[in-house]
Motif scaffolding. Structure first.
Motif, short mmCIF file in Angstrom:
data_model
loop_
_atom_site.label_atom_id
_atom_site.label_comp_id
_atom_site.label_asym_id
_atom_site.label_seq_id
_atom_site.Cartn_x
_atom_site.Cartn_y
_atom_site.Cartn_z
N LEU A 7 0.82 -1.21 0.00
CA LEU A 7 0.00 0.00 0.00
C LEU A 7 0.85 1.26 0.00
N ASP A 8 0.42 2.24 -0.77
CA ASP A 8 0.98 3.59 -0.69
C ASP A 8 0.44 4.26 0.56
N MET A 9 1.05 5.38 0.95
CA MET A 9 0.58 6.12 2.11
C MET A 9 -0.23 7.35 1.71
N ALA A 10 0.43 8.50 1.46
CA ALA A 10 -0.30 9.75 1.21
C ALA A 10 -1.24 9.62 0.02
N GLY A 11 -2.53 9.87 0.25
CA GLY A 11 -3.54 9.79 -0.80
C GLY A 11 -4.20 8.44 -0.91
N THR A 12 -3.61 7.43 -0.27
CA THR A 12 -4.14 6.06 -0.34
C THR A 12 -4.62 5.58 1.02
N THR A 13 -3.74 5.61 2.00
CA THR A 13 -4.11 5.23 3.37
C THR A 13 -4.10 6.44 4.30
N VAL A 14 -3.37 7.48 3.90
CA VAL A 14 -3.26 8.71 4.69
C VAL A 14 -3.78 9.88 3.86
N ALA A 15 -4.70 10.66 4.42
CA ALA A 15 -5.28 11.78 3.68
C ALA A 15 -4.22 12.84 3.40
#
Length: 229
Positions: A7-15
């Protein structure tokens, strides 16, 4: 059968909520490009188009390969982003943590990847209380190269003992995430509509699936008969 989700973070799991653009504006200003500079709109457009790519790579391009200037800009970006995280401007995409826990409860390993530095990634994880939430966290520096290269996906596969790239799913909010997953040979390469790029961009990049949000991921990768929830 999917055994690993990257999983990616910013934009995917983190707003994101515009954090990247605000941090970029501050950083590029610190190396001499103000918002009223004629070059600024083109630079910001490039940042938007290359969301998901390693940030130092972006700054190298924008600053014409001047390594010293690129490093200064990248450090300023990391500082600006970290300051906003420390101020509480950081939240999960709705349902992200629950989706990750559901995957792991069903025996699927999960890795979180980012284009940020390890320090910034750790600050985000600490702010969200996500220490230990996943099996692995990775940055470009830890894997070799950032997106669109497959290094982070393949490093996760190797470190977590997955035998076949076809047992991997990747999920991100940019075309660069999609390109990375395809280059790695993942069987599911999904884009999510909670971040930088839209459905058309994902389709053009070759995504196998487009999801409204990461919260829809468990239904895609979990066989119904094996889902524990």
């Amino acid at each position: 059968m999917i055994k690993l989700v990257v999983l990616d973070m910013a934009g995917t799991t983190v707003a994101d909520d515009g954090l990247v653009e605000r941090a970029f504006t501050q950083a590029i200003g610190e190396v001499g490009v103000a918002e009223d500079d004629a070059a600024f709109p083109g630079m910001l457009d490039y940042v938007r188009r290359t969301m998901g790519e390693s940030k130092i790579t972006v700054f190298r391009h924008l600053l014409s390969g001047d390594e010293d200037l690129a490093q200064r800009a990248n450090q300023a970006f990391e500082r600006a982003y970290a300051e906003r995280v420390a101020d509480g401007d950081c939240r999960e995409i709705d349902g992200a943590e629950a989706a990750i826990r559901r995957l792991r409860d069903n025996g699927i390993k999960v890795a979180l990847t980012t284009g940020f530095s390890e320090t910034t990634q750790r600050q985000i994880l600490d702010a969200l209380g996500w220490g230990g939430l996943t099996d692995l966290t990775l940055t470009p520096a830890q894997a070799g190269r950032g997106r669109p290269y497959p290094d982070m996906v393949l490093t996760a596969l190797l470190r977590l003992g997955i035998d076949d790239v076809r047992e991997v799913a990747t999920v991100g909010d940019t075309a660069y995430d999609v390109r990375s997953g395809l280059c790695a040979g993942a069987s599911i390469v999904a884009g999510v509509l909670t971040g930088a790029h839209d459905r058309a961009a994902f389709t053009e990049a070759g995504a196998t699936h487009v999801l409204e949000s990461v919260r829809d991921l468990p239904e895609l990768v979990l066989p119904a008969k094996e889902d524990l929830q």
